[in-house]
Design an enzyme around this catalytic site. Structure first.
Site, mmCIF file in Angstrom:
data_model
loop_
_atom_site.group_PDB
_atom_site.id
_atom_site.type_symbol
_atom_site.label_atom_id
_atom_site.label_comp_id
_atom_site.label_asym_id
_atom_site.label_seq_id
_atom_site.Cartn_x
_atom_site.Cartn_y
_atom_site.Cartn_z
ATOM 1 N N SER A 105 0.808 -1.074 0.041
ATOM 2 C CA SER A 105 -0.227 0.388 0.049
ATOM 3 C C SER A 105 0.658 1.445 -0.164
ATOM 4 O O SER A 105 2.086 1.751 -1.249
ATOM 5 C CB SER A 105 -1.012 0.137 0.562
ATOM 6 O OG SER A 105 -1.852 1.211 1.042
ATOM 7 N N ASP A 155 -10.684 -4.446 -5.343
ATOM 8 C CA ASP A 155 -9.758 -3.586 -3.790
ATOM 9 C C ASP A 155 -10.340 -1.435 -4.314
ATOM 10 O O ASP A 155 -10.527 -1.404 -4.895
ATOM 11 C CB ASP A 155 -8.064 -2.810 -4.452
ATOM 12 C CG ASP A 155 -7.031 -1.987 -3.535
ATOM 13 O OD1 ASP A 155 -7.712 -1.345 -2.812
ATOM 14 O OD2 ASP A 155 -5.928 -1.835 -4.181
ATOM 15 N N HIS A 186 -8.303 -4.869 -0.812
ATOM 16 C CA HIS A 186 -7.239 -3.365 -0.699
ATOM 17 C C HIS A 186 -6.022 -4.615 0.646
ATOM 18 O O HIS A 186 -5.035 -4.825 0.725
ATOM 19 C CB HIS A 186 -7.223 -3.149 0.221
ATOM 20 C CG HIS A 186 -5.956 -2.175 0.150
ATOM 21 N ND1 HIS A 186 -5.546 -1.113 -0.917
ATOM 22 C CD2 HIS A 186 -5.304 -1.270 0.989
ATOM 23 C CE1 HIS A 186 -4.575 -0.324 -0.838
ATOM 24 N NE2 HIS A 186 -4.097 -0.577 0.665
#
Length: 202
Positions: A105, A155, A186
């Site tokens: 991320s 996501d 995610h």
């Protein structure tokens, strides 16, 4: 350890044939977050794991954002260069080759920015749930670098087209890019782990 420019953890290699890893956590993580993942995907690698210096509501990050998915690009550039400088310091201190970044991320996004701004800092990267970090990045020479990107089809944070755009940009700079899209969101899954183990095993 705090003797270098970032608070970080370092674990020396136990297998000299394995590449060193630069472990880059997501929002709210720290230097301990990805050590277990690093040990699993590349057993015996040296592990270098810094803590992001930006705090967002008390949660460490590697650069500022203006809103979810909207980055402060001036800060991205500043922080990517700062992190690349730290990697250079750490390589001297610990006697490392250029590491492969493993980022999740926010950590994957700063790794992507480093590839575009300071390609010499990394020998490759595994980017998990990453997106385009800079709307107008310089054309870097990434020839000879292997990059794994793993996106989630569901996501809510990273639009599919955005991840595809980053993969195309990195490929266009000469990197050997493998981009996998998993039927997930995610968060990381067991399949991410399997893909990483297989990719590092090549």
């Amino acid at each position: 350890m705090t003797d270098l420019s970032f608070i970080h953890r370092f674990e020396p290699a136990t297998d000299p044939n394995r590449p060193p890893l630069l472990l880059l956590h997501g929002t709210g993580g720290d230097e301990n977050d990805l050590l277990g993942l690093g040990r699993m995907i590349s057993p015996g690698s040296a592990l270098l794991s810094p803590r992001g210096k930006i705090l967002e509501n008390g949660m460490p990050r590697f650069f500022r954002r203006l809103a979810e998915g909207v980055f402060d690009e001036e800060d991205v550039r500043l922080r990517a260069n700062e992190l690349a400088d730290f990697v250079a310091e750490a390589r001297k201190t610990y006697g490392l080759e250029a590491p492969i970044a493993v980022g999740f991320s926010n950590g994957a996004n700063i790794a992507a920015a480093m590839l575009q701004l300071r390609p010499e800092a990394l020998s490759g990267a595994a980017l998990l749930r990453t997106m385009v970090p800079l709307s107008s990045a310089p054309q870097a020479d990434l020839s000879g670098k292997r990059i794994l990107m793993v996106s989630g089809a569901m996501d809510p944070i990273v639009p599919a087209d955005n991840a595809k755009q980053l993969a195309a940009s990195l490929s266009g700079s000469g990197a050997e890019v493998q981009h996998d899209v998993l039927p997930t969101g995610h968060n990381l899954s067991q399949t991410d782990l399997q893909l990483l183990v297989k990719w590092f095993g090549r």
